[in-house]
Design a protein around this motif. Structure first.
Motif, PDB file in Angstrom:
ATOM      1  N   LYS A   8       0.873  -1.169   0.000  1.00  0.00           N
ATOM      2  CA  LYS A   8       0.000   0.000   0.000  1.00  0.00           C
ATOM      3  C   LYS A   8       0.912   1.222   0.000  1.00  0.00           C
ATOM      4  CE  LYS A   8      -3.506   0.131   2.888  1.00  0.00           C
ATOM      5  NZ  LYS A   8      -4.286   0.328   4.155  1.00  0.00           N
ATOM      6  N   ARG A  27      -0.465   1.566  -9.763  1.00  0.00           N
ATOM      7  CA  ARG A  27      -1.667   0.725  -9.866  1.00  0.00           C
ATOM      8  C   ARG A  27      -1.451  -0.416 -10.863  1.00  0.00           C
ATOM      9  NH1 ARG A  27      -6.847   4.514 -10.467  1.00  0.00           N
ATOM     10  NH2 ARG A  27      -7.926   2.757  -9.493  1.00  0.00           N
ATOM     11  N   CYS A  31      -0.144  -2.155  -6.839  1.00  0.00           N
ATOM     12  CA  CYS A  31      -0.118  -1.478  -5.549  1.00  0.00           C
ATOM     13  C   CYS A  31      -1.483  -0.861  -5.240  1.00  0.00           C
ATOM     14  CB  CYS A  31       0.930  -0.369  -5.547  1.00  0.00           C
ATOM     15  SG  CYS A  31       2.624  -0.949  -5.791  1.00  0.00           S
ATOM     16  N   THR A  32      -1.806  -0.795  -3.967  1.00  0.00           N
ATOM     17  CA  THR A  32      -2.953  -0.027  -3.502  1.00  0.00           C
ATOM     18  C   THR A  32      -2.474   1.391  -3.227  1.00  0.00           C
ATOM     19  OG1 THR A  32      -3.915  -1.977  -2.462  1.00  0.00           O
ATOM     20  CG2 THR A  32      -4.742   0.174  -1.741  1.00  0.00           C
ATOM     21  N   HIS A  34      -3.092   5.354  -2.014  1.00  0.00           N
ATOM     22  CA  HIS A  34      -3.862   6.337  -1.260  1.00  0.00           C
ATOM     23  C   HIS A  34      -3.221   7.700  -1.488  1.00  0.00           C
ATOM     24  CE1 HIS A  34      -6.448   3.798   1.469  1.00  0.00           C
ATOM     25  NE2 HIS A  34      -5.689   2.893   0.863  1.00  0.00           N
ATOM     26  N   ILE A  65      -4.246   5.870   6.970  1.00  0.00           N
ATOM     27  CA  ILE A  65      -3.890   5.212   5.705  1.00  0.00           C
ATOM     28  C   ILE A  65      -3.147   3.909   5.960  1.00  0.00           C
ATOM     29  CG2 ILE A  65      -2.533   5.433   3.579  1.00  0.00           C
ATOM     30  CD1 ILE A  65      -3.092   8.467   3.735  1.00  0.00           C
ATOM     31  N   ALA A  67      -0.006   2.901   5.407  1.00  0.00           N
ATOM     32  CA  ALA A  67       0.725   2.427   4.231  1.00  0.00           C
ATOM     33  C   ALA A  67       2.114   1.930   4.613  1.00  0.00           C
ATOM     34  CB  ALA A  67       0.837   3.553   3.207  1.00  0.00           C
TER      35      ALA A  67
END
Length: 306
Positions: A8, A27, A31-32, A34, A65, A67
């Motif tokens: 993330k 993306r 990957c995620t 934010h 988040i 991450a």
């Protein structure tokens, strides 16, 4: 982070010129993403409204988040004045607050984005291990931030990489830049006033820059890395190619502008680390990248009159 599940990633500057390309490639890598900032990037990306320069709840936003990686691109100063504007100092402070909040929230890897302006431009080939002697407030701010990031990361036991961007071009390029200005002016029937064009620079298409940053974010490589093509091209050659792609001739006025005092005749980045440790090679040749940029401006001009 090589070999692990795709992380993330917290991205600042996700709506910017480079940020949009970086998010797209993150993306694509699985990957995620934010986005943390003032503007919604759209396209289904999770957005967390935060003004990095304000005294808001940055710690809470970053913690929410959760991450593993932070890709920090946000850095905004007035166009045309970024070399010397005092806002560079504000961004050093805001960036340090971000890094501290990210590590406190359990983040494990920070990728900061700097500039080839951190180097002394008194040699043509710029290598990461060279001493830094920036000549501008912008370059000094970036170099100082990188130095502090590396010290903080070592102390806290996290990874830190620092991407030094060279000369970008491509669709969405801000006004006042060589390639997009030349393409848009020539397509509108105007004339381009420029230097003699004998200086050589290391150009890289913005989509390739975004892909390089995405790949870097997903590795375990630490330290500084040049984001460049590794090839020096004369400015005159770039402009001549743009003339051909815009079907124009004789409307670039070479020598109407002088090179700035002390401006070097050749700058190119050593891309050994980028190639060997990040695994990056450009997708765009110069010709393909310039065609992509010209096509972008041609479409924009057509949209304006339709």
């Amino acid at each position: 982070m090589t070999g692990e599940a795709r992380p993330k990633v917290l991205v600042t500057g996700a709506t910017g010129y480079v940020g949009r390309a970086a998010v797209r490639h993150l993306r694509a890598l699985g990957c995620t993403v934010h986005a943390l900032g003032r503007h919604d990037p759209g396209d289904g990306i999770a957005w967390h409204r935060t003004d990095l320069l304000a005294d808001g709840d940055l710690v809470g936003a970053v913690a929410d988040i959760d991450a593993q990686v932070c890709l920090h691109l946000a850095w905004s100063v007035p166009p045309g004045r970024f070399w010397t504007h005092p806002d560079n100092l504000d961004w050093v402070g805001a960036s340090l607050r971000l890094f501290r909040a990210f590590v406190a929230a359990g983040g494990r890897r920070v990728v900061g984005v700097g500039s080839c302006a951190e180097y002394a431009w008194d040699v043509p080939l710029l290598r990461e291990e060279m001493p830094l002697r920036p000549d501008t407030l912008y370059g000094r701010a970036k170099a100082a931030l990188a130095d502090l990031l590396f010290a903080f990361a070592q102390q806290e036991g996290v990874e830190a990489a620092w991407a030094r961007l060279f000369f970008l071009y491509g669709p969405g390029e801000p006004e006042g830049k060589l390639v997009s200005d030349a393409a848009s002016i020539l397509l509108r029937g105007g004339r381009v006033a420029t230097t003699p064009g004998e200086q050589s620079r290391d150009f890289l298409h913005v989509d390739d820059v975004g892909r390089a940053l995405a790949l870097l974010s997903c590795t375990s490589m630490t330290g500084p890395v040049n984001i460049a093509s590794g090839q020096a091209v004369r400015v005159r050659e770039v402009l001549e190619r743009i003339e051909r792609l815009t079907d124009t001739e004789g409307r670039v006025d070479y020598g109407q502008r002088s090179l700035a005092a002390g401006e070097p005749m050749k700058l190119v980045g050593d891309v050994s680390r980028l190639r060997d440790e990040v695994g990056f090679r450009p997708h765009f040749s110069l010709e393909a990248g310039l065609r992509d940029t010209v096509d972008h401006w041609r479409q924009r001009l057509q949209d304006r009159v339709s």
